[in-house]
Enzyme design. Structure first.
Site, PDB file in Angstrom:
ATOM      1  CG  ASP A  47      19.003  -2.769  36.126  1.00  0.00           C
ATOM      2  OD1 ASP A  47      18.343  -3.807  35.928  1.00  0.00           O
ATOM      3  OD2 ASP A  47      19.724  -2.255  35.265  1.00  0.00           O
ATOM      4  CB  THR A  56      21.462   5.903  22.185  1.00  0.00           C
ATOM      5  OG1 THR A  56      21.198   4.490  22.365  1.00  0.00           O
ATOM      6  CG2 THR A  56      22.815   6.075  21.524  1.00  0.00           C
ATOM      7  NE  ARG A 105      17.097   2.153  29.481  1.00  0.00           N
ATOM      8  CZ  ARG A 105      16.762   3.150  30.280  1.00  0.00           C
ATOM      9  NH1 ARG A 105      15.786   3.961  29.938  1.00  0.00           N
ATOM     10  NH2 ARG A 105      17.369   3.347  31.420  1.00  0.00           N
ATOM     11  CG  ASP A 164      21.464  -5.389  37.169  1.00  0.00           C
ATOM     12  OD1 ASP A 164      21.549  -6.305  36.327  1.00  0.00           O
ATOM     13  OD2 ASP A 164      22.082  -4.317  37.069  1.00  0.00           O
TER      14      ASP A 164
HETATM   15  C1  PRP Z   1      15.041  -2.278  31.223  1.00  0.00           C
HETATM   16  C2  PRP Z   1      13.586  -2.594  31.492  1.00  0.00           C
HETATM   17  C3  PRP Z   1      12.943  -2.301  30.173  1.00  0.00           C
HETATM   18  C4  PRP Z   1      13.734  -1.117  29.672  1.00  0.00           C
HETATM   19  C5  PRP Z   1      12.944   0.117  29.957  1.00  0.00           C
HETATM   20  O1  PRP Z   1      15.645  -3.332  30.606  1.00  0.00           O
HETATM   21  O2  PRP Z   1      13.343  -3.891  31.933  1.00  0.00           O
HETATM   22  O3  PRP Z   1      13.026  -3.367  29.239  1.00  0.00           O
HETATM   23  O4  PRP Z   1      14.966  -1.108  30.402  1.00  0.00           O
HETATM   24  O5  PRP Z   1      13.538   1.220  29.395  1.00  0.00           O
HETATM   25  P1  PRP Z   1      12.896   2.039  28.201  1.00  0.00           P
HETATM   26  O6  PRP Z   1      11.440   2.226  28.543  1.00  0.00           O
HETATM   27  O7  PRP Z   1      13.657   3.350  28.251  1.00  0.00           O
HETATM   28  O8  PRP Z   1      13.096   1.309  26.920  1.00  0.00           O
HETATM   29  P2  PRP Z   1      17.195  -3.348  30.171  1.00  0.00           P
HETATM   30  O9  PRP Z   1      17.341  -2.837  28.784  1.00  0.00           O
HETATM   31  O10 PRP Z   1      18.011  -2.676  31.222  1.00  0.00           O
HETATM   32  O11 PRP Z   1      17.512  -4.896  30.113  1.00  0.00           O
HETATM   33  P3  PRP Z   1      17.391  -6.029  31.227  1.00  0.00           P
HETATM   34  O12 PRP Z   1      15.928  -6.336  31.404  1.00  0.00           O
HETATM   35  O13 PRP Z   1      18.147  -7.157  30.638  1.00  0.00           O
HETATM   36  O14 PRP Z   1      18.014  -5.532  32.512  1.00  0.00           O
HETATM   37  N1  URA Z   2      15.295   0.044  33.444  1.00  0.00           N
HETATM   38  C1  URA Z   2      15.205  -0.257  34.764  1.00  0.00           C
HETATM   39  O1  URA Z   2      15.433  -1.399  35.162  1.00  0.00           O
HETATM   40  N2  URA Z   2      14.894   0.740  35.616  1.00  0.00           N
HETATM   41  C2  URA Z   2      14.638   1.990  35.217  1.00  0.00           C
HETATM   42  O2  URA Z   2      14.326   2.859  36.063  1.00  0.00           O
HETATM   43  C3  URA Z   2      14.723   2.274  33.838  1.00  0.00           C
HETATM   44  C4  URA Z   2      15.037   1.284  32.970  1.00  0.00           C
END
Ligand code: PRP
Ligand code: URA
Length: 209
Positions: free
Chosen positions: A199, A107, A103, A202
């Site tokens: 997160d 944006t 994400r 993380d």
């Molecule tokens: C996080 C989470 C989802 C997304 C949710 O991943 O695991 O995939 O954000 O957000 P949304 O509903 O607004 O699309 P991230 O993009 O941070 O990647 P990661 O899993 O590598 O930490």
């Molecule tokens: N991605 C995450 O890991 N946590 C949130 O709350 C939103 C997006």
């Protein structure tokens, strides 16, 4: 919103409480993600079709039932990986395919960096898994990719959702059920689920910077 199924299971409540805590370190966080994914998958797979088979026991023939269609698990990378591991313990014969999305922090739109999906689907159940349904941009993107592969029984599993994400997902994918641990209060000003858990990627992979 008729296809949104928040869990009402006390064990889900208990494990979500531990998962959310700022005190929970990555090793325990990963164990909780796995267990929660199993509990949600148990609920989400209750209506899967089965077929009759005959199994020979040490005493004779038993009429049994087994899953009749293949199950595919599609974790959204990275954070969906722990959920896929947990569900594989329940459904060891499931196929695991991957979609990598990150994400954009400004944006809030998902950018795709990896895709490994089957060429086509036939009579399959597909469980798309991601712990967090925030704006739902990532979930909608992944489900749209799968929809292009042919007809299937598609379901989305998340641990925590924001009401805004549930609304957006239900509008874009009205026939795809959402099985979720809990729906939280709201998205905060930077697009995180509040109170959420922070997160999820993380906290699973100990990538704190
Ligand atoms: C996080 C989470 C989802 C997304 C949710 O991943 O695991 O995939 O954000 O957000 P949304 O509903 O607004 O699309 P991230 O993009 O941070 O990647 P990661 O899993 O590598 O930490
Ligand atoms: N991605 C995450 O890991 N946590 C949130 O709350 C939103 C997006």
């Amino acid at each position: 919103m008729s296809l949104v199924y928040p869990s009402s299971h006390p064990l889900v409540f208990e494990k979500l409480a531990a998962l959310r805590s700022i005190e929970t370190r990555p090793p325990e966080f990963r164990r909780l993600v796995r267990s929660l994914a199993q509990l949600l998958a148990f609920e989400a797979t209750a209506d899967l079709p089965t077929r009759e088979v005959t199994v020979t026991t040490p005493l004779g023939a038993a009429t049994c039932r087994v899953l009749s269609d293949p199950v595919l698990i599609v974790p959204i990378l990275r954070a969906g990986l722990g959920m896929a591991d947990g569900i594989l313990d329940l459904i060891p014969d499931a196929q695991v395919w991957h979609v990598g999305l990150k994400r954009d922090e400004t944006t809030l739109l998902p950018a795709e960096y990896y895709r490994r999906l089957p060429e086509q689907l036939h009579k399959a159940t597909v469980l798309v898994v991601d712990p967090m349904l925030a704006t739902a941009g990532s979930a909608v993107h992944a489900c749209e990719l799968i929809r292009k592969l042919g007809p299937c029984r598609l379901k989305f599993l998340a641990l925590i959702a924001a009401p805004e994400g549930v609304e957006h997902f239900s509008r874009m994918m009205p026939d795809v059920p959402i099985h979720v641990g809990v729906i939280d209060e709201r998205l905060n000003e930077v697009g995180y689920i509040y109170p959420g858990l922070g997160d999820a990627g993380d906290r699973q992979f100990a990538t704190f910077e």
